[in-house]
Every structure is written in C-alpha cells, then in structure tokens.
Design an enzyme around this catalytic site. Sequence first.
Site, PDB file in Angstrom:
ATOM      1  N   LYS A 171       0.884  -1.179   0.000  1.00 15.46           N
ATOM      2  CA  LYS A 171       0.000   0.000   0.000  1.00 15.46           C
ATOM      3  C   LYS A 171       0.921   1.228   0.000  1.00 15.46           C
ATOM      4  O   LYS A 171       1.526   1.569   1.010  1.00 15.46           O
ATOM      5  CB  LYS A 171      -0.872  -0.085   1.243  1.00 15.46           C
ATOM      6  N   GLU A 244       9.764   1.817  10.426  1.00 12.85           N
ATOM      7  CA  GLU A 244      10.799   2.770   9.992  1.00 12.85           C
ATOM      8  C   GLU A 244      10.166   4.149  10.062  1.00 12.85           C
ATOM      9  O   GLU A 244       9.361   4.514   9.196  1.00 12.85           O
ATOM     10  CB  GLU A 244      11.243   2.473   8.547  1.00 12.85           C
ATOM     11  N   CYS A 278      13.941  11.094   5.500  1.00 17.98           N
ATOM     12  CA  CYS A 278      13.955  10.685   6.912  1.00 17.98           C
ATOM     13  C   CYS A 278      15.342  10.885   7.503  1.00 17.98           C
ATOM     14  O   CYS A 278      15.478  11.132   8.702  1.00 17.98           O
ATOM     15  CB  CYS A 278      13.508   9.232   7.050  1.00 17.98           C
ATOM     16  N   GLU A 376      10.144  16.793  13.838  1.00 14.61           N
ATOM     17  CA  GLU A 376      10.628  16.637  12.466  1.00 14.61           C
ATOM     18  C   GLU A 376      10.083  17.801  11.624  1.00 14.61           C
ATOM     19  O   GLU A 376       8.892  18.098  11.670  1.00 14.61           O
ATOM     20  CB  GLU A 376      10.115  15.306  11.909  1.00 14.61           C
TER      21      GLU A 376
HETATM   22  P1  NDP Z   1       2.496   8.847   7.072  1.00  8.44           P
HETATM   23  O1  NDP Z   1       2.699   8.222   8.400  1.00  8.44           O
HETATM   24  O2  NDP Z   1       1.500   9.917   6.960  1.00  8.44           O
HETATM   25  O3  NDP Z   1       2.093   7.747   5.993  1.00  8.44           O
HETATM   26  C1  NDP Z   1       2.875   6.617   5.742  1.00  8.44           C
HETATM   27  C2  NDP Z   1       2.018   5.566   5.070  1.00  8.44           C
HETATM   28  O4  NDP Z   1       1.032   5.106   5.997  1.00  8.44           O
HETATM   29  C3  NDP Z   1       1.248   6.077   3.861  1.00  8.44           C
HETATM   30  O5  NDP Z   1       1.152   5.063   2.895  1.00  8.44           O
HETATM   31  C4  NDP Z   1      -0.105   6.381   4.465  1.00  8.44           C
HETATM   32  O6  NDP Z   1      -1.131   6.386   3.509  1.00  8.44           O
HETATM   33  C5  NDP Z   1      -0.255   5.211   5.410  1.00  8.44           C
HETATM   34  N1  NDP Z   1      -1.253   5.398   6.474  1.00  8.44           N
HETATM   35  C6  NDP Z   1      -1.850   6.543   6.886  1.00  8.44           C
HETATM   36  N2  NDP Z   1      -2.693   6.270   7.914  1.00  8.44           N
HETATM   37  C7  NDP Z   1      -2.621   4.939   8.157  1.00  8.44           C
HETATM   38  C8  NDP Z   1      -3.225   4.069   9.105  1.00  8.44           C
HETATM   39  N3  NDP Z   1      -4.082   4.513  10.021  1.00  8.44           N
HETATM   40  N4  NDP Z   1      -2.895   2.767   9.079  1.00  8.44           N
HETATM   41  C9  NDP Z   1      -1.993   2.290   8.186  1.00  8.44           C
HETATM   42  N5  NDP Z   1      -1.392   3.081   7.253  1.00  8.44           N
HETATM   43  C10 NDP Z   1      -1.685   4.390   7.248  1.00  8.44           C
HETATM   44  O7  NDP Z   1       3.928   9.331   6.586  1.00  8.44           O
HETATM   45  P2  NDP Z   1       4.271  10.151   5.281  1.00  8.44           P
HETATM   46  O8  NDP Z   1       3.773   9.429   4.080  1.00  8.44           O
HETATM   47  O9  NDP Z   1       3.891  11.567   5.480  1.00  8.44           O
HETATM   48  O10 NDP Z   1       5.865   9.998   5.249  1.00  8.44           O
HETATM   49  C11 NDP Z   1       6.731  10.870   5.886  1.00  8.44           C
HETATM   50  C12 NDP Z   1       7.236  10.263   7.169  1.00  8.44           C
HETATM   51  O11 NDP Z   1       7.881   9.021   6.888  1.00  8.44           O
HETATM   52  C13 NDP Z   1       8.282  11.117   7.834  1.00  8.44           C
HETATM   53  O12 NDP Z   1       8.037  11.144   9.209  1.00  8.44           O
HETATM   54  C14 NDP Z   1       9.573  10.408   7.518  1.00  8.44           C
HETATM   55  O13 NDP Z   1      10.596  10.661   8.439  1.00  8.44           O
HETATM   56  C15 NDP Z   1       9.132   8.991   7.563  1.00  8.44           C
HETATM   57  N6  NDP Z   1      10.069   8.156   6.831  1.00  8.44           N
HETATM   58  C16 NDP Z   1      10.848   7.281   7.520  1.00  8.44           C
HETATM   59  C17 NDP Z   1      11.814   6.545   6.862  1.00  8.44           C
HETATM   60  C18 NDP Z   1      12.675   5.567   7.572  1.00  8.44           C
HETATM   61  O14 NDP Z   1      13.284   4.738   6.894  1.00  8.44           O
HETATM   62  N7  NDP Z   1      12.784   5.587   8.880  1.00  8.44           N
HETATM   63  C19 NDP Z   1      12.022   6.693   5.426  1.00  8.44           C
HETATM   64  C20 NDP Z   1      11.131   7.630   4.806  1.00  8.44           C
HETATM   65  C21 NDP Z   1      10.192   8.322   5.486  1.00  8.44           C
HETATM   66  P3  NDP Z   1      -1.589   7.801   2.881  1.00  8.44           P
HETATM   67  O15 NDP Z   1      -0.364   8.466   2.351  1.00  8.44           O
HETATM   68  O16 NDP Z   1      -2.480   7.377   1.801  1.00  8.44           O
HETATM   69  O17 NDP Z   1      -2.227   8.568   3.988  1.00  8.44           O
END
Ligand code: NDP
Length: 525
Positions: A171, A244, A278, A376
């Site tokens: 997803k 992550e 990230c 962040e």
């Molecule tokens: P989000 O937490 O908003 O979303 C991450 C994913 O989770 C998306 O696919 C999102 O879908 C989905 N999602 C949203 N709500 C739910 C739920 N209730 N249950 C399950 N899945 C859900 O993060 P972002 O997409 O905004 O990404 C940025 C963040 O990711 C930053 O904090 C960054 O630091 C972190 N990150 C961490 C990395 C690591 O390796 N540690 C690498 C890259 C990013 P949808 O987008 O459709 O809402």
Amino acid sequence: MTPTSDVALQSARILNTNPATGDTLSEHPCASSEDVQDAVARARAAQARWAATPIRVRADIVLRFQRLLNLERQRIAATITSEAGKPLTEALLTEVMVVLDAARFCAANAFRVLRTEQVPHANPVLKTKRGYLVHEPLGVIGIISPWNYPFSIPATETLSALVLGNTVVLKPSELTPLSALAMRDLLHQAGVPRDVFQVVLGLGETGAALAASRIDKLIFTGSVATGKRVGQSAAARLLPVVLELGGKDPLLVLSDAPLDTASSAAVWGSLMNAGQTCLSVERCYVHSSLHDRFVAACAEKISRLTVGNGTDPRTEIGPLISPRQLEIVESQVNEAVAEGATLVCGGQRLPSLGPNFYAPTLLTGLTHQMRIMREETFGPVLCVMPFASDDQAVALANDSDFGLAASVFTADSARGEAIARRLQAGTVMANDVITCFAVAEAPHGGVKASGLGRTHGLYGMREMLRTKYIDVDLMPRMKKTWWFGYGVEFSRQMDNFIDLLFGNSAVARLRGGLRSASSLWRKRL
Ligand code: NDP
C-alpha cells in the site's frame, strides 16, 4: 484514466497531483477493506508455490527486474519526479540507482540467508543430538510506504521479501501511486506472478485495512504518529512489525573539520529532496570556533542553489510534496523566528515557481526549547547551533526523542569513530550524510522514536524470515538420563553432575564426574 490498482473498484478515489504545478496526474479508486482482504488471500494462496520455486529462479527474476529497470530508468525517474517533485538527478540516484544495487544485493545473498545453519552443542550430555536452524519465508508481507522515496523504499523492501519466498501486498502513499504501479509492472514483466506482488491503492484507511488483514508481517515506513497507531493495532494481535519512522538527525562539525566540505555536506544533507528525507540533517551543531565562518559558507552556497521544477536538469531543490507539508515547515520557521531565532536566508514561499515551493532556509540563534529543534521539520531548512566541546556536542545530539541516523565531520577519523559510538542512532556516518541509505549492505533503521527493526542489508533480509530450530537425537532407543525415575540417589547424582560441568576447580569437576557416572545406568520410567 491511468492504471488502476490490482483490486476491485469502489467509490472513494485518490487524486494524484504534480506538486510542482498542481496539475492532476492521475485518479484511482481506493481499495476497500474487502479488496485488501481479497488481495491478501490471493497472496497467501500463491505463497507456497512461490516459496517452492528454486532460489536460483527467484534470484534470476530479481536480476531480470534489475535489467528492465536499468533500461527504463529515465522513464521511471520521470514518473517519480512528476508525483514527488524531486529533481530528476535525485530520482535517478536516490531511487533508481539504490534499487538497482539492492536487486544485486538481494539476488547475491538469498542463498546465504536461507542456508541451513548447524548449531553445535557443547554440553556433553547433549552430544547425541544434532541441531540446526532452518530459515523459512514468513508468508505474506504487508508493506506500507511513504511518499518521500516512493520507489526506493517499497522496492528495496519488496525485493528482499520476494527473493526469500514471501509474497507481498504493497500500500503506497496516496500521494505517489504511479511509482508503485510502475514498480509492479516491471516486477510482473520480470516474471513475478501477479498474485505474488500486488499493489492496493488508497488513503490511510486502506493502509489500516492492510495492517488489520491476515498478513504475517508488516513493514511500515512513515511518521511516528501513524507508526504508533499501526504498532498498537499490530501488538493487539501479535503481528510482527518493522517500523521505519521519522528522524531529527544531527550533524556534528568538530573543531578540526574541513569547513568547506562540512558546509557543503550540511547544505546538501538538509536541503536535498527539499529536506523531505527521513535521514535529512535537521540539526547542525558546529564548534564555536568555526560557527560564524560555517554559517557564512552555508549562506553563500544556498544562495547559489537552483529552485524549480524537478524536470529541469538544472534544478537542485524542487517543491514540497503538498500544501499541508508547506504549512508545517512554514509554521515551524515562523515560530522559531518569533521566539528569537535569526533568519539568515529563505523563510518564505516562492509562489511564482508553483504552489508548493519554499525558499531554502538557514536559521541560527536556536535553542532546544524551540519546536523546530525537537519535531521533524521535513522541509528545506538548515538549523545551525554552536557548541563548546565534544561532550556538549554529543549531549545536544542525543537530546532528542528521535534516533534514526547522525553524522560527524572531523579531520581525525579516530575521533569521529569515538564520537560515533556515543551517539544514540541506528546509523552514524563519519564525514558523510544521508548516503548510508544507498549502501545495500548496511542495515537501515532507528532507535528511540525512530522505530523498530531493520530494512536493507542482511539484517533487513532476515526480518523477512522465521527461524526454526530442528533438534535430532541420534540415539532413538535411548531414554534420556533426566527423564522420570527421580529419587534421592538421582538427586545426588545430578548435584554431582553440575559439579562435573561447572565445578570451580579441576578436582571438583573430576569428583563430580565420578560420583554422577552411575546415573547413566539408573532405571528410568
Ligand atoms: P504517514 O505516516 O502519513 O504515511 C505513511 C504511510 O502510511 C502512507 O502510505 C499512508 O497512507 C499510510 N497510512 C496513513 N494512515 C494509516 C493508518 N491509520 N494505518 C496504516 N497506514 C496508514 O507518513 P508520510 O507518508 O507523510 O511519510 C513521511 C514520514 O515518513 C516522515 O516522518 C519520515 O521521516 C518517515 N520516513 C521514515 C523513513 C525511515 O526509513 N525511517 C524513510 C522515509 C520516510 P496515505 O499516504 O495514503 O495517507
């Protein structure tokens, strides 16, 4: 209409827009909870056959995917840039190239991590046994991925899951569906059966449905807030997860650091992908003897950056992903300035370039009480603070809820490595920033609020396996000495047997051996 997800249609839809222009790129139906369950059921039905496919064949498919990706790399990079906004050069290097190398690593190491391992026994009474470990695929892996690396994050995780015999349901973020669909098409073209790798598109609810479905493990990459929610629901049903999550990575510039290199690293590390990484340098601590010259060098380098649409090869900083992300960055910068921080450059929107552009920004005069030094930011902002000693630098770096990665710049690598051991982070780089993500061999993951578990490298591959210990006693007719038939005599013999194994002197061990030997012939039930 553009390609649809693998699942049946339903009424809710996602609208995919180009963050540089605001133009609509594609529209997709959202997968419902039933659609997700169907996809997972298909993945489960396909898994046994995929796991039974010889490792060599699976590795060859991964390498075929690599070759196809290499041929299509300009098209894939353009797709990533169109929906994530990053410069084309970054799409090629940090997305496509990272995946090409991950494919090489996964194909080369599948045999190694699946290989049976012997477990030699040291205890003399267990010498009739042969023990070994078998590593088995977990089954169906659910992957939920973010928008900031819409290709390299899900692809690296997917390749290690698939090559080891798992099936995958992905997803992706609602903001970047096309990169995931492009990856799916290349995998299918390379020979991955349709049900072995599926994509379900949708909003957060679709992600929640995947997390709640009958998967065997969830690899989640995203924010701390969502990660906690996902982790809590997984814990309720003991679903294993890798989380992550976000970072607030520090960069330490020590008193002997080469100023020109360190300032270039700080500018690139905080501003590449418009700061939406990230592993971005979100906090930069500079020795006070270098601080003012360092800030001047950064300001001068920032003034030379080209901001614009990522499709232009001259562009170095693209737009932020969305108006919401723009607001988060803007509010943190404005709040810091209102609380006394100095805005050296940037600090404003660039509406003439498009809807989501924000000028690369440099802030000084910061404190750890400010939100911009604690939460962040995920935007093109370089925050610089001075320190007086290495001890203070380490204390400042560790004063954070996060612990993804950290960096230290110094001309003395021994000093850098000593500091690295004191920093609370999943990875520490000496004399580099961010690049650890491109090292296919290196595990990636954080400590503290930055998450649990690892992706990438052998540790990341092992997250996709369950390990079973198989114990074979080679004397099937022999009743074990320690089975029923206890009594005073046996109790005494065992007391002496412990002396044989662990007695504090050679005499005690010899005496224990002699006094316990008769237990071998005792009557057992
Ligand atoms: P989000 O937490 O908003 O979303 C991450 C994913 O989770 C998306 O696919 C999102 O879908 C989905 N999602 C949203 N709500 C739910 C739920 N209730 N249950 C399950 N899945 C859900 O993060 P972002 O997409 O905004 O990404 C940025 C963040 O990711 C930053 O904090 C960054 O630091 C972190 N990150 C961490 C990395 C690591 O390796 N540690 C690498 C890259 C990013 P949808 O987008 O459709 O809402």
